[in-house]
Scaffold this active site. Structure first.
Site, PDB file in Angstrom:
ATOM      1  CB  SER A 286      -0.960  -0.059   1.186  1.00  0.00           C
ATOM      2  OG  SER A 286      -2.008   0.858   1.023  1.00  0.00           O
TER       3      SER A 286
ATOM      4  CG  ASP B 153      -5.242  -4.155  -3.923  1.00  0.00           C
ATOM      5  OD1 ASP B 153      -5.189  -4.359  -2.700  1.00  0.00           O
ATOM      6  OD2 ASP B 153      -4.254  -4.292  -4.677  1.00  0.00           O
TER       7      ASP B 153
ATOM      8  CG  HIS C 128      -5.804  -2.384   0.243  1.00  0.00           C
ATOM      9  ND1 HIS C 128      -4.874  -2.359  -0.764  1.00  0.00           N
ATOM     10  CD2 HIS C 128      -5.392  -1.443   1.139  1.00  0.00           C
ATOM     11  CE1 HIS C 128      -3.948  -1.447  -0.491  1.00  0.00           C
ATOM     12  NE2 HIS C 128      -4.239  -0.878   0.658  1.00  0.00           N
TER      13      HIS C 128
END
Ligand SMILES: *[C@@H]1O[C@H](CO)[C@@H](O)[C@H](O)[C@H]1NC(C)=O
Ligand SMILES: *[C@@H]1O[C@H](CO)[C@@H](O)[C@H](O)[C@H]1NC(C)=O
Ligand SMILES: *[C@@H]1O[C@H](CO)[C@@H](O)[C@H](O)[C@H]1NC(C)=O
Length: 558
Positions: free
Chosen positions: A211, A336, A455
């Protein structure tokens, strides 16, 4: 029976007593002593927690070298996280004195030397996070123990400043910003200078992150300040090209923060900000509040890296020559975007609520803002192309998740991968997509059964959680975790995810600009896991069709 027990006890204690350990390690700041954790016959890991790699940083200053210490530093406790907002954003926690790193060193019969090194950069939207990660079931998410032991690599995890203290910028030389990136860079340089004493090879360093940490890895490869300090890099679900990874108008945010802490918005502003108490600056960070389809979550990420003319001399697309000799492995999770789009459209994650076509259009309008009204129509036509005349709820909800995934993660990752390969010298390029179903999906579970890898779903597998907390997982998850650790540590060892100490289920071909191969990673892999042209139609939409509308003046006509 009793005799046998004693025999086992003796054998075991001999094995553990003779397990190799570094003992006290000399670093540039002084001696450090960690803890040796025996893991079985002639296997152990030395763990060092909370080693300072820089001094306590001044407010809005680059990190400075640590002055060092007398005697031996007991490196057995994680240092506090860098000062940040709490989850509810009503208070702050952590410390200004937070530039510390942790090291895991695996040993066999003998003390290790010349091991590949992997440096972990955490995610958290440049607003939050810590080098050890969240703690659940008395286990820190980013513990390097499993990867180090299985892969025979040294794992280092580092703290860096976040929020206002890490990323506030006035967009000029008075308060240039990127402090958190400089912290990461100082840690990378420290590792290069000191890791040999821990049994590491300073010429065999790989960065990895997820991320905002994945984007950080990408920025570190693009900066001219890391020449010769690392060889390889892994970006999981985040690259410099993500729409949330760079702040375009930092001055506006700096003024908002100044106003909140009572600083004048004039030529006294920077001096005033610098003398403001760190907690108050942290509390004044723009909070991350739940979004809605017109004002999605991504627009609330307002602090992050900027083009500062120093760490980042230019836009990322113009800095790829700095990464030409770096081996780069990058990818995304196939859903995600789920975490984000379901924060913007709350009906998405609720099995009992319908999501309207209107919600998708509003979210798409927000994502294509500034690209002209034609952009919304063209993009909507693409995302609804397989709907038929009466789209099912699954079609609508899937389109919303795909839209978020594409815009926030997948398309920027394809851009980063393509540009890396196109500009590479000796550096190789590898592309992946994780498609393992979410552990929260299925009958009797909160998510629809079609929800794939959300995610952050990759983290548990990369860090070997199916082995450390086996009850929470099945055998397929242990297989998948083995695959990740094999590909990742082989890549760190040789620059090729297929070659190294660990066997892989499928040979992963390098990405080339002509073939555009990628590996579809999940627990059930075979030759058909090697695929090409990831979501090409949507990559084209976002990288070619929509931008060309802009350059043809469609937006100007609005
Ligand atoms: C990295 O480590 C591997 C395995 O120990 C070794 O073959 C290689 O020469 C090392 N150095 C570099 C620069 O890759
Ligand atoms: C920090 O903020 C609090 C509450 O707004 C205020 O009372 C205090 O004076 C501030 N401290 C400093 C050092 O600016
Ligand atoms: C590969 O795995 C997929 C999914 O499990 C399966 O549908 C397919 O038949 C397999 N292909 C081969 C060549 O084994």
């Amino acid at each position: 029976m009793e005799k046998l027990k004693i025999l086992f006890a003796v054998v075991f204690s001999v094995a553990t007593a003779s397990a190799a350990s570094l003992g006290v390690v000399q670093t540039e700041g002084g001696g450090v002593q960690g803890r040796n954790i025996p893991l079985g016959f002639f296997r152990s890991v030395d763990v060092f927690k909370g080693i300072p790699f820089a001094a306590k940083p001044g407010t809005f200053e680059k990190p400075r070298p640590h002055p060092g210490w007398d005697g031996i530093l007991k490196a057995t406790k994680f240092a506090p996280r860098c000062l940040q907002l709490s989850i509810l954003q009503t208070s702050s926690f952590g410390s200004e004195d937070c530039l510390y790193l942790n090291i895991w060193v695996p040993h066999g019969r003998q003390v290790s030397s010349g091991l590949p090194v992997m440096i972990w950069l955490y995610g958290g939207g440049f607003m939050a996070g810590g080098s050890m990660g969240p703690n659940f079931l008395n286990n820190y998410l980013y513990s390097g123990q499993e990867i180090a032991d299985k892969g025979g690599v040294i794992i280092v995890s580092v703290g860096y400043r976040v929020g206002s203290l890490g990323f506030l910028s006035t967009g000029d030389s008075l308060l240039p910003g990127n402090y958190g990136l400089w912290d990461q860079q100082a840690a990378i340089a420290w590792v290069h200078r000191n890791i040999r004493s821990f049994g590491g090879d300073p010429d065999n360093v790989t960065l990895f992150g997820e991320s905002a940490g994945g984007a950080s890895v990408s920025f570190q490869t693009l900066s001219p300040h890391n020449k010769g300090l690392f060889k390889r890099a892994i970006s999981q679900s985040g690259v410099a090209f993500c729409p949330w990874a760079m702040i375009k108008n930092p001055r506006k945010i700096a003024e908002e923060v100044a106003e909140k802490v009572g600083c004048p918005i004039d030529d006294r502003m920077v001096a005033c900000l610098k003398s403001t108490n760190a907690k108050n600056l942290t509390m004044a960070s723009p909070g991350i509040t739940p979004g809605n389809p017109d004002d999605p979550l991504v627009t609330k990420l307002q602090l992050g890296p900027v083009v500062d003319g120093d760490f980042l001399p230019d836009q990322p697309a113009n800095l790829l020559h700095n990464a030409a000799e770096v081996d780069y492995l990058a990818g995304v999770n196939d859903m995600d975007g789920h975490l984000f789009t379901s924060a913007d459209i709350s009906s998405l994650r609720d099995k009992n609520q319908e999501t309207s076509v209107e919600d998708i259009k509003r979210l798409l309008a927000a994502y294509t803002k500034g690209m002209g009204s034609a952009a919304l129509e063209i993009a909507f036509a693409e995302y609804s192309s397989n709907w038929g005349s009466t789209p099912s709820q699954e079609s609508i909800k899937r389109a919303a998740v795909d839209l978020g995934t594409d815009y926030l993660f997948l398309v920027p990752a394809q851009t980063a991968i393509y540009l890396h390969a196109a500009n590479a010298g000796s550096g190789r390029t590898y592309s992946y997509r994780l498609s393992e179903p979410s552990l929260m999906a299925g009958p009797g579970k909160p998510y629809y059964d079609w929800i794939g890898a959300d995610h952050m779903d990759d983290l548990q597998f990369v860090f070997g959680k199916p082995f450390t907390t086996p009850k929470a997982y099945g055998d397929r998850h242990r297989d998948l975790s083995d695959y990740f650790i094999a590909y990742w540590t082989n890549f760190a060892r040789t620059g090729n995810p297929n070659k190294g100490n660990l066997k892989v289920p499928v040979t992963w071909p390098a990405f080339t600009t002509t073939e555009q191969q990628f590996l579809d990673i999940n627990a059930k892999m075979n030759e058909s896991s090697i695929q090409q042209d990831m979501r090409q139609r949507f990559v084209r939409l976002w990288t070619s069709t929509l931008p060309s509308l802009l350059s043809h003046g469609a937006a100007a006509a609005q």
